[in-house]
Every structure is written in C-alpha cells, then in structure tokens.
Design a protein around this motif. Structure first.
Motif, PDB file in Angstrom:
ATOM      1  N   MET A 106       4.884  54.373  13.492  1.00  0.00           N
ATOM      2  CA  MET A 106       4.242  53.688  14.428  1.00  0.00           C
ATOM      3  C   MET A 106       5.445  52.879  15.378  1.00  0.00           C
ATOM      4  SD  MET A 106       1.699  52.982  15.951  1.00  0.00           S
ATOM      5  CE  MET A 106       1.007  51.748  16.973  1.00  0.00           C
ATOM      6  N   LYS A 107       6.524  52.595  14.542  1.00  0.00           N
ATOM      7  CA  LYS A 107       7.665  51.762  15.480  1.00  0.00           C
ATOM      8  C   LYS A 107       8.347  52.628  16.353  1.00  0.00           C
ATOM      9  CE  LYS A 107      11.536  48.643  14.607  1.00  0.00           C
ATOM     10  NZ  LYS A 107      12.480  48.251  13.720  1.00  0.00           N
ATOM     11  N   LYS A 108       8.703  53.918  15.964  1.00  0.00           N
ATOM     12  CA  LYS A 108       9.167  54.688  16.924  1.00  0.00           C
ATOM     13  C   LYS A 108       8.532  55.196  17.811  1.00  0.00           C
ATOM     14  CE  LYS A 108      12.338  56.800  13.305  1.00  0.00           C
ATOM     15  NZ  LYS A 108      12.479  58.111  12.526  1.00  0.00           N
ATOM     16  N   SER A 109       6.989  55.262  17.812  1.00  0.00           N
ATOM     17  CA  SER A 109       6.179  55.733  18.912  1.00  0.00           C
ATOM     18  C   SER A 109       5.968  54.658  19.841  1.00  0.00           C
ATOM     19  CB  SER A 109       4.695  55.826  18.169  1.00  0.00           C
ATOM     20  OG  SER A 109       4.879  57.228  17.231  1.00  0.00           O
ATOM     21  N   ASP A 136      -4.965  51.546  19.428  1.00  0.00           N
ATOM     22  CA  ASP A 136      -4.112  52.687  18.937  1.00  0.00           C
ATOM     23  C   ASP A 136      -4.178  53.974  19.900  1.00  0.00           C
ATOM     24  OD1 ASP A 136      -2.529  53.873  17.207  1.00  0.00           O
ATOM     25  OD2 ASP A 136      -3.813  53.894  15.541  1.00  0.00           O
ATOM     26  N   TYR A 137      -2.955  54.536  19.971  1.00  0.00           N
ATOM     27  CA  TYR A 137      -2.998  55.940  20.785  1.00  0.00           C
ATOM     28  C   TYR A 137      -3.849  56.945  19.968  1.00  0.00           C
ATOM     29  CZ  TYR A 137       0.649  57.345  17.309  1.00  0.00           C
ATOM     30  OH  TYR A 137       1.076  57.787  16.373  1.00  0.00           O
ATOM     31  N   LYS A 185      -7.719  59.030  14.478  1.00  0.00           N
ATOM     32  CA  LYS A 185      -6.215  58.684  13.449  1.00  0.00           C
ATOM     33  C   LYS A 185      -5.671  59.956  13.336  1.00  0.00           C
ATOM     34  CE  LYS A 185      -5.431  56.580   9.330  1.00  0.00           C
ATOM     35  NZ  LYS A 185      -5.899  56.014   7.868  1.00  0.00           N
ATOM     36  N   ASN A 186      -4.426  59.966  13.215  1.00  0.00           N
ATOM     37  CA  ASN A 186      -3.471  61.052  13.074  1.00  0.00           C
ATOM     38  C   ASN A 186      -3.108  61.902  14.365  1.00  0.00           C
ATOM     39  OD1 ASN A 186      -2.841  59.885  10.424  1.00  0.00           O
ATOM     40  ND2 ASN A 186      -4.603  61.042   9.588  1.00  0.00           N
ATOM     41  N   MET A 246       0.850  61.365  19.648  1.00  0.00           N
ATOM     42  CA  MET A 246       1.105  60.296  20.598  1.00  0.00           C
ATOM     43  C   MET A 246       0.766  60.799  22.241  1.00  0.00           C
ATOM     44  SD  MET A 246       2.179  57.353  21.125  1.00  0.00           S
ATOM     45  CE  MET A 246       2.880  56.289  22.612  1.00  0.00           C
ATOM     46  N   TRP A 247       1.527  62.080  22.181  1.00  0.00           N
ATOM     47  CA  TRP A 247       1.189  62.732  23.789  1.00  0.00           C
ATOM     48  C   TRP A 247       0.401  63.821  23.533  1.00  0.00           C
ATOM     49  CZ3 TRP A 247       2.805  59.169  26.707  1.00  0.00           C
ATOM     50  CH2 TRP A 247       3.842  58.126  26.246  1.00  0.00           C
ATOM     51  N   SER A 248      -0.958  63.656  22.932  1.00  0.00           N
ATOM     52  CA  SER A 248      -1.805  64.869  22.651  1.00  0.00           C
ATOM     53  C   SER A 248      -2.460  65.529  23.977  1.00  0.00           C
ATOM     54  CB  SER A 248      -2.757  64.514  21.720  1.00  0.00           C
ATOM     55  OG  SER A 248      -3.509  63.239  21.952  1.00  0.00           O
TER      56      SER A 248
END
Length: 340
Positions: free
Chosen positions: A1-4, A88-89, A93-94, A97-99
């Motif tokens: 999540m931090k990286k996203s 949330d993005y 859930k799951n 990010m760029w879906s």
C-alpha cells in the motif's frame, strides 16, 4: 500500500508539472457517491449504505498526447478506479491500482494502436447502448453482464473476462462514415496458457446507433488467470439505439456460452431516455435465461438524472430484481456525481 501511495503521488506531481509544460497532459476524473437501501434477488436482508459509483464508477488519473508531426500522435493513459466509501483505490478489494487504464498508444490516419491495459471489447457496446450507461449499481444491462451475485444464487455475469484486459494489443480503425471497428488480443500472463481475443463495431449516423461485439476468452481479469474449469468462453451481443429527440430508445440481444459446463446465457435488454426539464427520465429492463440453472433473471430500473451544471448531476433510482425460485429484491438510492 505504501508503494502504491508513493507511485500515485509521483504520477500526480508529474501530471501537474506536465499540465503547465504542455496542454496535451491532463489530470481528470469523476467522483460518484450515493445513499441507498439495497436488496438484490436472493439477498437474505436489506442493506442501508453509502455506496460509491452509483451511476459511474469513480476514477481519477492522467492522460496525454504528443504531436509527432505528419498527423501522428503518441499517447498515454494512467487512470485508477477509487471507492469513496473508504478512500481506497480499485473497484473492489485486491483490484489493481491502475485497473482502468495503463497504456501507451500511437494514432494517425491509419487509426490507433494501444498497448497495455485498456477496456475489453464488450465494454463500450454495453455502456453506450443502455440508458444507465456504465452504472454497475443500477443498470440492468451492466448488472446482468458484469456483476455476479455472492448470495447463494450461483448467478454469475455473462461477461466473466471483465470489462478491461491487461497485456493486450488493440487496433481501432479511423472513423469511416460513422463506422468504427476495434480488434483486440490479450496475451497470456506468465505461466498461463490462456489468451483472449475479440472485437467490436459501432456505427453512429444522426439519431441512429448500431453495435456488435464478439469475445472468445480463456482468462479472467483484472489478474489474468485461466478459468478454474479450464473452459473457453464465447460472448457476443448486437444492439441498437435511435434518438427521436423527445425519447431515445435502446435494445440489445446477446449470448454467453461455456464449452465445459455447456452453460448458455441469453440476454435481452430494452430501455429509454426521455428529456424532462434539466434532466432525463431513465428506464431499463434486462431478461437473462440460464439453461444450466433452469432459471431466468429479470431486472427493472427507473430513475431520474438531474443536471445541476455541465459537470455535476443528482440522480434517484428505484430497481427491482428477481430470479426464478429466489426471493426478489427492491433497491432505492439518491446520489451525486461530479466530473473534474
């Protein structure tokens, strides 16, 4: 999540800088939330909720193009779905990010070629040929095609490869007198042996609109994995619309088939949109027959979408959903949608 979160921050900063450097880069999106009381066919009880994406799934991101000269342009798109309910993005859930979009493109007089994650062949024909557009909460056409029920009814959508495909190459023709076609191929992902391919046609001339799509799939999305039953699935639809100014009419018919289970789902939809005051009265109906379950599903939605401005609208919807031998459900909702 931090990286996203870090990746998102970097994209937003670069997009903002790019917007000043060149007008072809744009940060945009849409926010949509509603309050409602929801009960689908087969649900054991009613749920009162604040939901995200009542009429359109909320999203944000950056898009841009560069003029290469000679009529040739390069482009990119990085857009993410988001949930206003928890910040949330993703659509769920799951989800990635760029879906929504993660691609580069090249376009010119020959049409356009897109590489990366982009919409599937089924998406535009479905959303443009029903009065509730891309409403994954209230459009009968979208609900029957793309939204499975997780309540013991065993009812799945007719389009199980998702509305977007990753790792794909897509070619779209230029506009040929109102006719435009797209061919798409999704490559297998890693150790997967599956592949997806398909295409669509759309024609618009005056008040008339016509469409058709076909897909043959071996993988689900957004994470491209072969179907658990090892099946190959075919899905097609034809549709039309006509705008008489005082009313716009919609109709579609299609079929989904699984070659392992021999499940065959046939779906017909109708709908209308009537301009009234500063908004539109909307009504739509979908009927799907599932031969494997020996059951039918029928969904009817009536609503009114009121424009507060060019970018903001209020909507109110009532939906009734029923499946053979299951408890029926009725949902009510009022929502706000804003484009930026």
């Amino acid at each position: 999540m931090k990286k996203s979160t870090m990746a998102l921050g970097a994209v937003l900063v670069l997009s903002s800088v790019g917007a000043y450097a060149q007008s072809s880069v744009q940060l945009s999106g849409l926010a949509d939330a509603y309050v409602g009381s929801m009960r689908m066919a087969g649900d054991s009880k009613r749920i009162s909720t604040v939901g995200s994406g009542g009429m359109t799934t909320s999203w944000f991101g950056a898009k841009g193009t560069e003029d290469l000269g000679g009529g040739l342009k390069a482009g990119f798109a990085f857009t993410s779905f988001m949930r206003l309910t928890n910040g949330d993005y993703g659509r769920f859930k799951n989800d990635m990010m760029w879906s929504r979009d993660a691609n580069v493109s090249l376009s010119g007089g020959f049409g356009s070629v897109i590489l990366g994650r982009w919409m599937a062949p089924n998406f535009l024909p479905t959303v443009l040929f029903n009065p509730f557009g891309d409403s994954f909460a209230f459009s009968p056409a979208i609900l029957h095609a793309n939204v499975p029920l997780f309540n013991g009814t065993n009812w799945s959508g007719t389009t199980q490869s998702d509305t977007g495909w990753g790792s794909q190459i897509a070619y779209s023709t230029p506009d040929l007198g109102g006719l435009k076609g797209t061919l798409q191929y999704q490559f297998r992902d890693g150790a997967n042996s599956g592949k997806n391919f398909g295409g669509n046609l759309m024609y618009f001339n005056g008040g008339l609109g016509l469409t058709a799509f076909y897909e043959r799939t071996e993988m689900g999305n957004p994470v491209a994995t072969t179907y658990a039953d090892g099946s190959k699935r075919t899905n097609w639809m034809v549709g039309g619309s006509y705008d008489f100014t005082v009313v716009k009419l919609f109709a579609t018919y299609g079929q989904s088939k699984n070659d392992v289970s021999n499940a065959k789902l046939k779906t017909a939809t109708t709908g209308l949109s009537v301009p009234i005051g500063a908004g539109k009265l909307l009504a739509a109906y979908a009927h799907t027959r599932n031969n494997l379950l020996d059951a039918t599903r029928q969904t009817l939605t009536v609503g009114y979408d009121y424009n507060l401005s060019k970018r903001t609208d209020l909507y109110a919807n009532v939906m009734h959903d029923r499946i053979t031998d299951q408890t029926s459900g009725t949902s009510f909702a009022v929502g706000l949608r804003h484009r930026f």
